[in-house]
Design an enzyme around this catalytic site. Structure first.
Site, PDB file in Angstrom:
ATOM      1  CB  CYS A   1      -9.435  -1.937 -10.126  1.00  0.00           C
ATOM      2  SG  CYS A   1      -9.838  -3.108  -8.872  1.00  0.00           S
TER       3      CYS A   1
ATOM      4  CG  HIS B   1      -2.183  -0.796   0.528  1.00  0.00           C
ATOM      5  ND1 HIS B   1      -2.317  -2.266   0.491  1.00  0.00           N
ATOM      6  CD2 HIS B   1      -3.205  -0.290  -0.273  1.00  0.00           C
ATOM      7  CE1 HIS B   1      -3.327  -2.518  -0.168  1.00  0.00           C
ATOM      8  NE2 HIS B   1      -4.079  -1.587  -0.769  1.00  0.00           N
TER       9      HIS B   1
ATOM     10  CD  GLU C   1      -9.414  -8.482  -4.443  1.00  0.00           C
ATOM     11  OE1 GLU C   1      -8.450  -8.018  -4.387  1.00  0.00           O
ATOM     12  OE2 GLU C   1     -10.332  -8.500  -3.707  1.00  0.00           O
TER      13      GLU C   1
ATOM     14  CG  ASP D   1      -5.345  -9.067  -2.546  1.00  0.00           C
ATOM     15  OD1 ASP D   1      -4.150  -9.340  -1.863  1.00  0.00           O
ATOM     16  OD2 ASP D   1      -6.112  -8.155  -2.374  1.00  0.00           O
TER      17      ASP D   1
HETATM   18  C1  PEP Z   1      -6.119  -5.790  -5.712  1.00  0.00           C
HETATM   19  O1  PEP Z   1      -5.829  -6.561  -4.954  1.00  0.00           O
HETATM   20  O2  PEP Z   1      -5.688  -5.774  -7.017  1.00  0.00           O
HETATM   21  C2  PEP Z   1      -6.620  -4.497  -5.643  1.00  0.00           C
HETATM   22  C3  PEP Z   1      -7.005  -3.718  -6.443  1.00  0.00           C
HETATM   23  O3  PEP Z   1      -7.188  -4.456  -4.431  1.00  0.00           O
HETATM   24  P1  PEP Z   1      -6.208  -3.968  -3.113  1.00  0.00           P
HETATM   25  O4  PEP Z   1      -4.713  -3.480  -3.685  1.00  0.00           O
HETATM   26  O5  PEP Z   1      -6.882  -2.780  -2.254  1.00  0.00           O
HETATM   27  O6  PEP Z   1      -6.083  -5.250  -2.240  1.00  0.00           O
HETATM   28 MG    MG Z   2      -7.071  -6.693  -3.219  1.00  0.00          MG
END
Ligand code: PEP
Ligand code: MG
Length: 595
Positions: free
Chosen positions: A515, A202, A444, A468
């Site tokens: 995404c 993150h 995911e 993920d």
């Molecule tokens: C992902 O897992 O690709 C996603 C977009 O969600 P996050 O990064 O918030 O887990």
């Molecule tokens: Mg995710």
């Protein structure tokens, strides 16, 4: 003022980590690693007692003034909502156990102020660890934060708050918590480097969404770099140069100028449609954590929000935000983004998205634990509040709901039933709700890929979360720098998974989006379009990059090559073939990336 540093690091010391966000930053280091404060206990004579006590009291007072200043200078609404943290810290500063006891220790044990303060802090931390109440136990981090600030004031080392910086800096941290980020003065923090993390951790995602260079996974950077050390971050190659020589400094200044110039050139693509030369039109959307990022998405030419990560709203508030607070936020998002949709992802806590308020830290394996939708289906009152807020807001603009980490049909059915019940409740209460709020699942987990065809019958759209999906598909922790080399978006398993998901969506006639961070990588954009994605959602800064590629490409020409990639056996083989092809097709674009 940044304290001057005694530099005993060789000129041009090179550290290599993981490139998390492109660009070049040249500035002094600003250390945000609390564990870096190392107090040394020393015996003192009776005659020194008074001076040590005075130094300690001065440090406490300096801390108090700093905290007050941060509080007063916070004009940002997002920050203002979190000022209670500073009030807690100010209260701790008045705590007799912390302050009075340190003063007593200096005199009774004849030890220096930092030694005495360190002992008191240790004792207090131990006391907190034995508290039964989880919430109170976690307040230990507030003691640490205050202790760190007092200690640095004692050392005469200014550990400026991230809201209160005099000059531009590069933040050097073990990792950055959402709290650190919230406090950040975004005009002053021009780059990040961290010990931990991978490309999709993150901190990295955040650096990209802020459009600032970052290198993560440097493992030991916080133990090497002293506060104030001049350094260069090269986010393009994932390297960091400490104490640069004047020659290196000039070289990077030149690179930076070139990079910034080329970045500005991308601006011309912002208002243009995301369409290929042979007419493939895609929805390019933005990923956001806060509503105040929407203007940037619009400015960069995004047609909607493909991922609104709502967990950040929960991380920063005193407790979970109320229904009305959430409603106001989602409505604001819908109104700002209309006529384009905002895709609200329901709370996705767990894994590396740790929210202290939810006591998730007891799990042995949080990434596979009570995460995301599993948590929501258990904590139904939180879930209800969020869904009520989203449905209420849906009346004001096009919203979509997306459930994270779905691993089976039963889960999505439970979510949909719950959502239906809440809709009925609202209607019975006379509260207006949009006629149709599209519902999607995030793909995911490997199980979601394998049953994509079944899931497609249940929902209006898919959105693939590759951050993920790659983690679970290849069994590598996305935030662990030691296995980052295995994080391969071009692994045949990943490519085949993506292809399978696109086929299932097409067969069912539903939209398929991506995404995950992969969606914003220029290198992969044509492959993703060839596979059949209708929407790519990314950090806003990447939108114009992807448009640039699309507007110079013909998918019909690229398709046979993409089909060949799907037949290749190793990630290396696929990556090399793809890189060769993309360099050949877009020599200027990819040479820009490698200046
Ligand atoms: C992902 O897992 O690709 C996603 C977009 O969600 P996050 O990064 O918030 O887990
Ligand atoms: Mg995710």
């Amino acid at each position: 003022m940044m304290a001057s540093v005694k530099i005993d690091i060789a000129e041009d010391t090179l550290l290599v980590g993981i490139s998390a966000s492109p660009g070049i930053a040249i500035a002094k280091a600003h250390l945000v690693n609390r564990s870096q404060v190392c107090a040394i206990e020393r015996r003192i004579g009776e005659s020194e007692v008074e001076a040590e006590i005075a130094a300690f009291r001065d440090a406490v007072e300096a801390t108090r003034i700093q905290l007050q200043q941060i509080k007063q200078s916070s004009v940002d609404q997002v920050l203002t909502d979190h000022l209670y943290i500073l009030d807690t810290h100010l209260l701790i500063l008045e705590d007799q156990m912390l302050i009075g006891e340190t003063v007593t220790l200096i005199g009774s044990e004849l030890i220096n102020a930092e030694g005495a303060f360190n002992r008191t802090l240790r004792k207090l931390r131990q006391a907190f660890e034995t508290i039964d109440d989880q919430y109170l136990r976690e307040r230990k981090s507030d003691i640490d934060a205050v202790g760190d600030r007092v200690m640095r004031n004692l050392f005469g080392e200014t550990r400026e708050s991230l809201t209160n910086l005099d000059s531009q800096v590069v933040v050097v941290a073990h990792d950055l918590s959402p709290g650190d980020t919230l406090q950040m003065d975004k005009s002053k923090v021009i780059g990040f480097v961290t010990d931990v993390g991978g490309r999709t951790s993150h901190t990295a995602i955040l650096a990209r969404s802020m459009g600032i260079p970052a290198v993560v996974g440097l493992e030991t950077v916080t133990s090497i770099v002293p506060n104030g050390l001049p350094m260069i971050i090269d986010g393009l190659s994932g390297s960091v140069i400490l104490n640069p020589s004047s020659e290196t400094f000039r070289e990077y200044l030149e690179k930076k100028k070139q990079y910034d110039y080329l970045e500005r050139e991308l601006d011309v693509y912002c208002p243009l449609p995301a369409v290929t030369l042979d007419g493939y039109r895609l929805a390019l959307r933005g990923n956001i954590d806060f509503v105040d990022e929407i203007p940037v998405v619009i400015e960069r030419g995004g047609e909607g929000i493909g991922l609104f990560r709502t967990e950040f709203l929960f991380m920063s508030a005193e407790g979970p935000p109320s229904e009305d607070q959430q409603f106001a936020i989602y409505r604001d998002a819908a109104l700002q983004m209309a006529p384009h949709p905002v895709t609200i992802r329901t709370l996705d806590v767990g894994g590396d998205k740790f929210v202290p308020e939810f006591n998730l830290d007891d799990e042995t394996n949080p990434v596979m634990g009570l995460r995301a939708v599993r948590f929501s289906l258990k904590e139904v009152s939180l879930f209800r509040t969020q869904l009520r807020a989203i449905l209420r807001a849906s009346y004001f603009g096009p919203l979509r709901i997306m459930f994270p980490m779905i691993s089976g049909v039963a889960e999505i059915r439970s979510c949909k039933q719950f959502l239906d019940r809440i809709r009925q409740e609202l209607v019975a209460e006379g509260i207006p709700v949009a006629e149709k709020v599209p519902v999607g699942v995030m793909i995911e987990t490997p199980s979601a890929v394998l049953i994509a065809e079944l899931l497609a019958k249940e929902v209006d759209f898919f959105s693939v979360g590759t951050n993920d999906l790659i983690q679970y598909c290849l069994a590598i922790d996305r935030a662990n720098e030691h296995v980052a080399y295995l994080y391969e978006p071009m692994h045949p398993a990943v490519l085949r998974a993506l292809s399978q998901v696109c086929k299932a969506a097409a067969a069912a006639g539903i939209e398929v989006a991506m995404c995950g961070e992969m969606a914003g990588e220029q290198m992969y954009s044509l492959v993703l379009i060839a596979l059949g994605f209708n929407e790519l959602s990314m950090n806003p800064a990447s939108i114009s990059r992807i448009k640039r590629i699309m507007r110079q490409a013909r998918i019909s020409e690229f398709q046979p090559f993409a089909d060949q990639l799907l037949q290749m056996a190793t990630a290396d083989e696929i990556s090399r073939a793809l890189e060769g092809e993309m360099h050949r097709r877009f020599p200027s674009v990819f040479s820009l990336e490698q200046i």
